[in-house]
Design a protein around this motif. Structure first.
Motif, PDB file in Angstrom:
ATOM      1  N   UNK A  45      31.633  55.200  43.170  1.00 15.73           N
ATOM      2  CA  UNK A  45      31.310  54.481  41.945  1.00 15.73           C
ATOM      3  C   UNK A  45      31.264  52.989  42.230  1.00 15.73           C
ATOM      4  N   UNK A  46      30.544  52.279  41.382  1.00 12.21           N
ATOM      5  CA  UNK A  46      30.516  50.823  41.417  1.00 12.21           C
ATOM      6  C   UNK A  46      30.513  50.349  39.971  1.00 12.21           C
ATOM      7  N   UNK A  47      31.222  49.266  39.692  1.00 10.70           N
ATOM      8  CA  UNK A  47      31.352  48.874  38.296  1.00 10.70           C
ATOM      9  C   UNK A  47      31.646  47.399  38.125  1.00 10.70           C
ATOM     10  N   UNK A  48      31.776  47.008  36.866  1.00  8.84           N
ATOM     11  CA  UNK A  48      32.091  45.629  36.522  1.00  8.84           C
ATOM     12  C   UNK A  48      33.069  45.619  35.358  1.00  8.84           C
ATOM     13  N   UNK A  49      33.864  44.561  35.269  1.00  9.66           N
ATOM     14  CA  UNK A  49      34.826  44.394  34.185  1.00  9.66           C
ATOM     15  C   UNK A  49      34.835  42.925  33.770  1.00  9.66           C
ATOM     16  N   UNK A  50      34.852  42.678  32.461  1.00  8.65           N
ATOM     17  CA  UNK A  50      34.886  41.315  31.927  1.00  8.65           C
ATOM     18  C   UNK A  50      36.022  41.227  30.914  1.00  8.65           C
ATOM     19  N   UNK A  51      36.834  40.184  31.004  1.00  9.14           N
ATOM     20  CA  UNK A  51      37.860  39.923  29.995  1.00  9.14           C
ATOM     21  C   UNK A  51      37.642  38.527  29.418  1.00  9.14           C
ATOM     22  N   UNK A  52      37.910  38.398  28.113  1.00  8.61           N
ATOM     23  CA  UNK A  52      37.809  37.103  27.439  1.00  8.61           C
ATOM     24  C   UNK A  52      39.024  36.939  26.537  1.00  8.61           C
ATOM     25  N   UNK A  53      39.751  35.839  26.732  1.00  2.00           N
ATOM     26  CA  UNK A  53      40.858  35.458  25.860  1.00  2.00           C
ATOM     27  C   UNK A  53      40.429  34.211  25.110  1.00  2.00           C
ATOM     28  N   UNK A  54      40.303  34.330  23.773  1.00  3.25           N
ATOM     29  CA  UNK A  54      39.765  33.253  22.941  1.00  3.25           C
ATOM     30  C   UNK A  54      40.868  32.664  22.072  1.00  3.25           C
ATOM     31  N   UNK A  55      41.142  31.362  22.256  1.00  2.00           N
ATOM     32  CA  UNK A  55      42.115  30.627  21.458  1.00  2.00           C
ATOM     33  C   UNK A  55      41.481  29.328  20.975  1.00  2.00           C
ATOM     34  N   UNK A  56      42.061  28.683  19.955  1.00  2.00           N
ATOM     35  CA  UNK A  56      41.456  27.432  19.453  1.00  2.00           C
ATOM     36  C   UNK A  56      41.302  26.365  20.520  1.00  2.00           C
ATOM     37  N   UNK A  57      42.217  26.311  21.490  1.00  2.00           N
ATOM     38  CA  UNK A  57      42.132  25.263  22.497  1.00  2.00           C
ATOM     39  C   UNK A  57      41.163  25.577  23.633  1.00  2.00           C
ATOM     40  N   UNK A  58      40.628  26.817  23.672  1.00  2.00           N
ATOM     41  CA  UNK A  58      39.673  27.133  24.724  1.00  2.00           C
ATOM     42  C   UNK A  58      39.668  28.605  25.067  1.00  2.00           C
ATOM     43  N   UNK A  59      38.800  28.956  26.024  1.00  2.00           N
ATOM     44  CA  UNK A  59      38.627  30.345  26.443  1.00  2.00           C
ATOM     45  C   UNK A  59      39.036  30.527  27.893  1.00  2.00           C
ATOM     46  N   UNK A  60      39.522  31.730  28.186  1.00  2.00           N
ATOM     47  CA  UNK A  60      39.743  32.152  29.568  1.00  2.00           C
ATOM     48  C   UNK A  60      38.879  33.392  29.798  1.00  2.00           C
ATOM     49  N   UNK A  61      37.990  33.315  30.774  1.00  2.51           N
ATOM     50  CA  UNK A  61      37.055  34.403  31.058  1.00  2.51           C
ATOM     51  C   UNK A  61      37.210  34.834  32.505  1.00  2.51           C
ATOM     52  N   UNK A  62      37.250  36.145  32.731  1.00  2.72           N
ATOM     53  CA  UNK A  62      37.332  36.699  34.076  1.00  2.72           C
ATOM     54  C   UNK A  62      36.252  37.763  34.219  1.00  2.72           C
ATOM     55  N   UNK A  63      35.434  37.653  35.269  1.00  5.83           N
ATOM     56  CA  UNK A  63      34.393  38.630  35.564  1.00  5.83           C
ATOM     57  C   UNK A  63      34.665  39.236  36.939  1.00  5.83           C
ATOM     58  N   UNK A  64      34.604  40.563  37.027  1.00  8.98           N
ATOM     59  CA  UNK A  64      34.942  41.264  38.260  1.00  8.98           C
ATOM     60  C   UNK A  64      33.899  42.329  38.552  1.00  8.98           C
ATOM     61  N   UNK A  65      33.641  42.550  39.835  1.00 11.31           N
ATOM     62  CA  UNK A  65      32.790  43.644  40.303  1.00 11.31           C
ATOM     63  C   UNK A  65      33.604  44.446  41.302  1.00 11.31           C
ATOM     64  N   UNK A  66      33.598  45.785  41.163  1.00 12.50           N
ATOM     65  CA  UNK A  66      34.429  46.620  42.024  1.00 12.50           C
ATOM     66  C   UNK A  66      33.658  47.852  42.460  1.00 12.50           C
ATOM     67  N   UNK A  67      34.174  48.499  43.506  1.00 10.50           N
ATOM     68  CA  UNK A  67      33.557  49.723  44.003  1.00 10.50           C
ATOM     69  C   UNK A  67      34.571  50.623  44.662  1.00 10.50           C
ATOM     70  N   UNK A  68      34.280  51.930  44.625  1.00 11.02           N
ATOM     71  CA  UNK A  68      35.087  52.923  45.342  1.00 11.02           C
ATOM     72  C   UNK A  68      34.134  53.887  46.029  1.00 11.02           C
ATOM     73  N   UNK A  69      34.408  54.185  47.308  1.00 10.60           N
ATOM     74  CA  UNK A  69      33.523  55.025  48.102  1.00 10.60           C
ATOM     75  C   UNK A  69      34.366  56.023  48.894  1.00 10.60           C
ATOM     76  N   UNK A  70      34.140  57.317  48.643  1.00 10.97           N
ATOM     77  CA  UNK A  70      34.832  58.355  49.403  1.00 10.97           C
ATOM     78  C   UNK A  70      33.914  58.764  50.545  1.00 10.97           C
ATOM     79  N   UNK A  71      34.293  58.393  51.763  1.00  5.54           N
ATOM     80  CA  UNK A  71      33.451  58.623  52.922  1.00  5.54           C
ATOM     81  C   UNK A  71      33.514  60.069  53.397  1.00  5.54           C
ATOM     82  N   UNK A  72      34.648  60.727  53.154  1.00  5.50           N
ATOM     83  CA  UNK A  72      34.850  62.141  53.493  1.00  5.50           C
ATOM     84  C   UNK A  72      36.091  62.577  52.752  1.00  5.50           C
TER      85      UNK A  72
END
Length: 773
Positions: A448-475
């Motif tokens: 599988x391959x995927x992405x994840x995004x988090x957003x923390x929204x407050x009056x003083x500003x935002x914190x955003x994290x973007x991630x891309x991940x993968x898992x591969x079973x070779x055998x």
């Protein structure tokens, strides 16, 4: 900055180019990584070659059988009374399962104790009758408590696993012990688990002189299967049994002992099912709570409050693949309280999530890297999303959640979901919006391959994290996982990144891994967790599981399992070595009873880049060399009286440290369990002031149960570091399936940021009711 958007069919990405300074910083990071990878290239190649050679030589690691074992279900028109007896004449219509096959300790051989399974169904329920034969009857049964989602190391049990979509990846698993205590979970690829998912099902058991019987009724609405025009369905299915007295594990469809029964590509088939078409499945669970709270600062009462609050949750299974959860005035009064930990390492302590709403479907959002329970994989933890950042402050105090929702879609081709929560505004914290979105695409054999995004929204500003991940079973035995993550905080202007790549080889004889990770200084996932920043980590390791002909005392010794796992940490940017340790286990003995004994030594080099203050002992920045030694030991955890201990000794920075952790449990019957724990850290001439001090942490915990549905649970803990005393007492009554009455008493002591001692007391009554439509 990376921005990611997606719909069901397409993923879109937009890149905001960084400044010249940021480009230079990123270039430095990748130059460091390139140097490290080049330095370790030969060792990596040797590791992989050795792994493949071991895989080829390991005859115990068999592939799934092309002809799957099958068990036939029989349709009935009546409704069974679930009493654990199997006396209804309908049970005579069902053909019993074929003999189980041993997984532990002698893989592939006939079991010493047979298990028989029968399956019936009608329009409402899927029924299972399981007879676990035993020549010692009731005297062989082991169970230490009536806790739901019980510890599998302490109980006799059987566990059923269903793959209703036949994708050989997803598993819905239901387990019971000999007293009808329930354990249920969801599994994906036998890697990601939702351990605290609670399904609606019923079980009753009886214990006899020839074994024990479990009679199980599962509503079709609890199960997940496709809507199809076929009149008959065949599902992937497995069931395993653990006879805890001898730790003999047997299964309907065999699998290598280094896996679990939830590895569904090894599952058999449950045939001749004619379930009703999936329909709208809605669970409504309102609650009413009344509480009294009191707060003191340095012994002076500053506030008290009595409240009456209502709220609840709605779970809508829109179709077999999609589930929507909605919550209002979310309450976690029944959640198990945190236990304090005295930490003497540089790594931040990770407290697990205990709140039911966030535990369900947690595996979909829980990407990242962390140490496994057996200590493999390395100490680094990088987790872009951690639900404890929602509705809790840094001291573990609850912050009210006004409303929220979660949508999850799972299928054989793709998984995606999103969660949004609104945290109430208080004097100490502003109103906050939280969002996490997840998409992953499955392809090939358990990749599988995927992405994840988090957003923390407050009056003083935002914190955003973007991630891309993968898992591969070779055998069957080889897998690779990886992730790249970037954070951006608008109110500080800081941007950072983290990444890891991890290779695993697992057979019946070896477990080997190599993990490379990096966390920059400004990586700040405010909805996540990282154990350490500004480091590049290299953490390989190997376990050897020996059960060969030269193993002595086989009557009581199951395996000799030595291991070694070094850890290397370099500073990002400079590449300077800040920590090097070699943890070597020349002795690890696993006994047939489940007891174990291990000894390790860990030579360590540590360069502190800033002052370090574990448990109030100040240690100055600079280089240090020291060696720690450790003993792990445990008696049989399923016995009425069992003892577990971990003891460390040796040098520690510029002095010495002796640490011990002892837990003694007495469980004469599953109705009563009492355990005491004592932890001591004894510093001898450590730090700037050559400090010698003893810091103790001790607790007592009890569980008293009339049956699995009526229980009284409590613990009391005292920490000498800050003279804090904490207790939690909880009476619960499950008066109907998944409907509860709780009475809870809480007391917490802690020091705030101004070093003032705060005391919080709470008493509450909560009533919840679940209705399924």
């Amino acid at each position: 900055m990376l921005y990611i958007f997606f719909n069901r069919d397409v993923i879109y990405a937009a890149v905001l180019l960084p400044s010249a300074c940021q480009v230079a910083a990123i270039a430095d990071i990748f130059n460091i990584l390139a140097r490290l990878l080049q330095y370790m290239k030969r060792l990596t190649i040797l590791l992989l070659l050795n792994s493949f050679y071991s895989f080829a030589q390991d005859n115990d690691m068999f592939k799934p059988d092309s002809v799957r074992r099958s068990l036939e279900a029989v349709q009935i028109q009546t409704t069974l009374h679930i009493d654990g007896q199997l006396k209804e004449p309908e049970w005579q219509l069902a053909r019993p399962s074929a003999n189980f096959i041993q997984v532990e300790p002698l893989q592939g051989t006939a079991p010493n104790f047979q298990t028989q399974v029968k399956v019936l169904y009608n329009k409402q329920f899927l029924y299972f009758g399981v007879f676990s034969q035993d020549s010692l009857g009731k005297n062989a049964i082991r169970a230490t408590d009536f806790k739901r989602d019980f510890n599998v190391l302490q109980h006799d049990l059987v566990m059923l696993s269903f793959d209703g979509f036949n994708d050989k990846r997803n598993s819905m698993s239901l387990a019971t012990n000999a007293y009808g205590v329930q354990r249920d979970l969801l599994s994906f690829d036998d890697i990601y688990y939702d351990l605290d998912w609670d399904g609606l099902w019923k079980v009753r058991t009886t214990r006899t002189d020839s074994g024990w019987i479990a009679e199980i009724a599962i509503p079709w609405q609890t199960l997940r299967y496709p809507k199809t025009t076929d009149s008959v369905q065949n599902w992937g299915f497995n069931i395993y049994r653990n006879r805890r007295l001898t730790n003999e594990v047997t299964a309907f469809s065999p699998y290598p002992r280094s896996f679990t029964s939830m590895r569904m590509d090894y599952a058999g088939m449950l045939r001749n099912l004619q379930p009703p078409p999936p329909k709208t499945n809605i669970r409504v669970q309102p609650y009413l709570i009344t509480s009294y709270d009191k707060q003191k600062v340095d012994g002076v009462k500053i506030a008290s409050d009595a409240k009456l609050k209502a709220g609840g949750e709605i779970k809508w299974a829109i179709n077999p693949n999609a589930v929507l959860d909605l919550t209002a005035n979310t309450d976690f009064a029944q959640a198990d309280a945190d236990r304090q930990v005295n930490n003497t390492t540089l790594f931040s302590v990770f407290f697990p999530e205990r709140r039911q709403f966030f535990l369900e479907n947690a595996s979909l959002f829980g990407i990242g890297v962390s140490q496994s329970p057996d200590e493999s994989g390395g100490l680094m933890r990088i987790q872009p999303f951690f639900s404890r950042r929602i509705g809790l402050d840094d001291n573990g105090n609850q912050i009210p959640l006004e409303y929220g929702g979660r949508f999850v879609y799972r299928s054989s081709k793709r998984n995606y979901g999103a969660m949004m929560m609104r945290q109430k505004e208080l004097e100490a914290s502003p109103g906050t919006n939280f969002f996490v979105g997840r998409y992953s695409e499955n392809f090939g054999k358990q990749n599988r391959i995927g992405t994840l995004v988090t957003v923390k929204n407050q009056p003083q500003g935002n914190n955003t994290v973007a991630s891309v991940d993968g898992f591969f079973r070779l055998a069957e035995s080889h897998s690779v996982s990886t992730m790249v993550s970037a954070s951006n905080t608008t109110n500080t202007g800081k941007r950072g990144m983290s990444a890891y790549a991890q290779y695993y080889f697992i057979s019946n004889k070896l477990k080997m891994w190599w993990t490379e990770s990096i966390v920059t200084k400004d990586y700040d996932p405010q909805m996540g967790f990282v154990s350490r920043t500004n480091v590049i980590g290299t953490t390989p390791g190997v376990f050897w599981w020996y059960r060969g002909k030269h193993l002595p005392f086989k009557k009581w010794l199951r395996a000799y399992e030595p291991s070694v796992f070094p850890e290397f940490y370099h500073q990002v940017g400079t590449g300077k070595l800040v920590e090097r340790s070699w943890t070597i286990y020349p002795v690890w003995l696993n006994l047939q009873s489940g007891a174990y004994f291990g000894y390790s030594a860990t030579p360590t080099y540590q360069f502190l880049t800033e002052n370090f203050q574990p448990l109030g002992v100040k240690i100055l920045a600079g280089p240090y060399k020291y060696t720690r030694q450790k003993i792990y030991a445990s008696t049989d955890p399923a016995r009425k009286l069992n003892l577990q201990t971990i003891y460390w000794w040796g040098t520690y920075f510029n002095g010495r440290l002796r640490s011990g952790d002892w837990t003694l449990q007495y469980a004469p019957s599953p109705h009563f369990s009492l355990s005491g724990r004592f932890n001591r850290n004894n510093f001898l001439k450590v730090g700037e002031l050559n400090t010698s001090t003893k810091i103790d942490l001790y607790s007592i915990e009890g569980r008293f149960a009339v049956n699995p549905r009526v229980q009284l649970i409590g613990f009391y803990q005292v920490n000498a570091e800050n003279d804090s005393k904490n207790y939690n007492i909880r009476l619960s009554w499950e008066y109907r399936p998944l409907s509860y009455i709780y009475v809870v008493l809480n007391h917490r002591d802690f020091q705030d940021l101004t070093a003032k001692t705060q005391t919080q007391d709470q008493a509450l009554l909560k009533v919840s009711f679940l209705k399924q439509f």
